[in-house]
Scaffold this active site. Structure first.
Site, PDB file in Angstrom:
ATOM      1  N   ASP A  72       0.874  -1.172   0.000  1.00 35.75           N
ATOM      2  CA  ASP A  72       0.000   0.000   0.000  1.00 35.75           C
ATOM      3  C   ASP A  72       0.907   1.215   0.000  1.00 35.75           C
ATOM      4  O   ASP A  72       1.803   1.334   0.841  1.00 35.75           O
ATOM      5  CB  ASP A  72      -0.963   0.023   1.179  1.00 35.75           C
ATOM      6  CG  ASP A  72      -2.123   0.965   0.888  1.00 35.75           C
ATOM      7  OD1 ASP A  72      -2.940   0.625   0.010  1.00 35.75           O
ATOM      8  OD2 ASP A  72      -2.193   2.051   1.496  1.00 35.75           O
ATOM      9  N   PHE A 160       4.430   5.218 -13.391  1.00 35.28           N
ATOM     10  CA  PHE A 160       2.972   5.353 -13.355  1.00 35.28           C
ATOM     11  C   PHE A 160       2.618   6.417 -12.318  1.00 35.28           C
ATOM     12  O   PHE A 160       3.500   7.034 -11.713  1.00 35.28           O
ATOM     13  CB  PHE A 160       2.327   4.000 -13.019  1.00 35.28           C
ATOM     14  CG  PHE A 160       2.585   3.527 -11.605  1.00 35.28           C
ATOM     15  CD1 PHE A 160       3.801   2.947 -11.260  1.00 35.28           C
ATOM     16  CD2 PHE A 160       1.616   3.652 -10.611  1.00 35.28           C
ATOM     17  CE1 PHE A 160       4.052   2.510  -9.965  1.00 35.28           C
ATOM     18  CE2 PHE A 160       1.847   3.205  -9.313  1.00 35.28           C
ATOM     19  CZ  PHE A 160       3.068   2.641  -8.985  1.00 35.28           C
ATOM     20  N   HIS A 187      10.695   3.952  -2.804  1.00 32.95           N
ATOM     21  CA  HIS A 187       9.988   3.466  -1.614  1.00 32.95           C
ATOM     22  C   HIS A 187       9.691   1.969  -1.727  1.00 32.95           C
ATOM     23  O   HIS A 187       9.861   1.218  -0.785  1.00 32.95           O
ATOM     24  CB  HIS A 187       8.696   4.271  -1.457  1.00 32.95           C
ATOM     25  CG  HIS A 187       7.853   4.386  -2.702  1.00 32.95           C
ATOM     26  ND1 HIS A 187       8.388   4.698  -3.930  1.00 32.95           N
ATOM     27  CD2 HIS A 187       6.521   4.195  -2.926  1.00 32.95           C
ATOM     28  CE1 HIS A 187       7.438   4.710  -4.846  1.00 32.95           C
ATOM     29  NE2 HIS A 187       6.286   4.408  -4.256  1.00 32.95           N
TER      30      HIS A 187
HETATM   31  P1  ITT Z   1      -3.565  -2.154  -5.359  1.00 29.12           P
HETATM   32  O1  ITT Z   1      -4.268  -1.587  -4.141  1.00 29.12           O
HETATM   33  O2  ITT Z   1      -4.401  -3.162  -6.082  1.00 29.12           O
HETATM   34  O3  ITT Z   1      -2.182  -2.642  -5.067  1.00 29.12           O
HETATM   35  P2  ITT Z   1      -3.513   0.631  -6.225  1.00 29.12           P
HETATM   36  O4  ITT Z   1      -2.898   1.356  -7.384  1.00 29.12           O
HETATM   37  O5  ITT Z   1      -4.956   0.965  -5.910  1.00 29.12           O
HETATM   38  O6  ITT Z   1      -3.352  -0.947  -6.441  1.00 29.12           O
HETATM   39  P3  ITT Z   1      -2.702   1.759  -3.679  1.00 29.12           P
HETATM   40  O7  ITT Z   1      -4.047   1.705  -3.061  1.00 29.12           O
HETATM   41  O8  ITT Z   1      -1.514   1.361  -2.859  1.00 29.12           O
HETATM   42  O9  ITT Z   1      -2.606   0.858  -4.982  1.00 29.12           O
HETATM   43  O10 ITT Z   1      -2.484   3.246  -4.231  1.00 29.12           O
HETATM   44  C1  ITT Z   1      -1.235   3.613  -4.700  1.00 29.12           C
HETATM   45  C2  ITT Z   1      -1.333   4.930  -5.474  1.00 29.12           C
HETATM   46  O11 ITT Z   1      -0.267   5.790  -5.038  1.00 29.12           O
HETATM   47  C3  ITT Z   1      -1.058   4.672  -6.951  1.00 29.12           C
HETATM   48  O12 ITT Z   1      -2.247   4.402  -7.666  1.00 29.12           O
HETATM   49  C4  ITT Z   1      -0.381   5.969  -7.367  1.00 29.12           C
HETATM   50  O13 ITT Z   1      -1.354   6.965  -7.584  1.00 29.12           O
HETATM   51  C5  ITT Z   1       0.438   6.323  -6.128  1.00 29.12           C
HETATM   52  N1  ITT Z   1       1.770   5.696  -6.162  1.00 29.12           N
HETATM   53  C6  ITT Z   1       2.229   4.711  -5.341  1.00 29.12           C
HETATM   54  N2  ITT Z   1       3.473   4.339  -5.688  1.00 29.12           N
HETATM   55  C7  ITT Z   1       3.802   5.082  -6.760  1.00 29.12           C
HETATM   56  C8  ITT Z   1       4.937   5.146  -7.582  1.00 29.12           C
HETATM   57  O14 ITT Z   1       5.964   4.313  -7.417  1.00 29.12           O
HETATM   58  N3  ITT Z   1       4.942   6.027  -8.577  1.00 29.12           N
HETATM   59  C9  ITT Z   1       3.905   6.847  -8.788  1.00 29.12           C
HETATM   60  N4  ITT Z   1       2.781   6.846  -8.082  1.00 29.12           N
HETATM   61  C10 ITT Z   1       2.717   5.964  -7.055  1.00 29.12           C
END
Ligand code: ITT
Length: 214
Positions: A72, A160, A187
């Site tokens: 997360d 992304f 991270h």
């Molecule tokens: P899952 O819960 O299915 O893993 P998700 O994309 O909904 O997929 P999260 O709830 O953890 O995942 O939300 C993470 C969001 O934070 C992601 O959609 C991006 O908007 C941002 N994010 C996290 N890590 C990132 C990265 O490495 N680069 C850019 N944006 C990131």
């Protein structure tokens, strides 16, 4: 243990997790690689990265009968009091495709920071990781951070989410880094490397103390 199931619906995270864990001796499967799907996405209502990672890891491990690792993650912007934080994925709403949401999120972030000078645009990506056993027990947790600042326009096509706006210490955005460069600094890379010794211990070596909470 040498194989994990990545409990994520985000193909970009899966791609990064595979590349990060491979040199650590851990193979990563995606939810689409195993029979029995599609699996119901759990509700991420934990209120923190740590608790949402645990919700996802435990739910998917129970559903699939496999050891699962969940990530997360999100972006915390100091000038916005830590927003978008745990709401990063849906900062500008839930409609549309992942790419459309990412574009709207970035536009909303730039608008929220309009007029904020460069030195006050400090931000960090945070990743909480959790590995869970099919019996619902937590095997390992870890956390990684990636510090930078929010730029004034989008740059780069890799990665992304908020990557095109996240300016790293060398002046490039994380969307201008190669996959290997991002994974070495990110991270997600830090969290995975902290967890790997627990999940795939090297024979004769004890896991490093302090980096992973049992
Ligand atoms: P899952 O819960 O299915 O893993 P998700 O994309 O909904 O997929 P999260 O709830 O953890 O995942 O939300 C993470 C969001 O934070 C992601 O959609 C991006 O908007 C941002 N994010 C996290 N890590 C990132 C990265 O490495 N680069 C850019 N944006 C990131």
């Amino acid at each position: 243990m040498k194989e994990l199931l990545a409990a994520t619906s985000n193909p970009h995270k899966l791609h990064e997790l595979r590349a990060i864990f491979a040199p650590l001796g851990v193979g990563v499967l995606g939810l689409g690689d195993i029979p029995g799907g599609p699996f119901a996405e759990p509700i991420e209502d934990g209120g923190s990265f740590e608790s949402n990672a645990r919700i996802k890891a435990v739910a998917y491990a129970r559903m699939t009968g496999r050891v699962c690792v969940a990530d997360d993650s999100g972006l915390e912007v100091l000038a916005l009091g830590g927003a978008p934080g745990v709401d990063s994925a849906y900062y500008a709403g839930r409609d549309g495709t992942r790419a459309q949401r990412d574009a709207r999120n970035n536009a909303k972030l730039l608008a929220a920071l309009a007029g904020v000078p460069e030195e006050q645009r400090t931000a960090r990506f945070v990743c909480s990781m959790c590995a869970a056993d099919p019996d619902g027990s937590v095997l390992a947790t870890s956390r990684g951070e990636f510090t930078g600042r929010i730029g004034f326009e989008a740059r780069g096509v890799n990665g992304f989410g908020y990557d095109p706006l996240f300016v790293t210490s060398d002046g490039r955005t994380s969307a201008e880094l190669s996959d290997a460069e991002k994974n070495a600094r990110s991270h997600r890379g830090a969290a995975a490397r902290a967890m790997a010794p627990i999940l795939a211990p090297t024979p004769g070596k004890r896991p490093g103390a302090g980096s992973v909470l049992p």
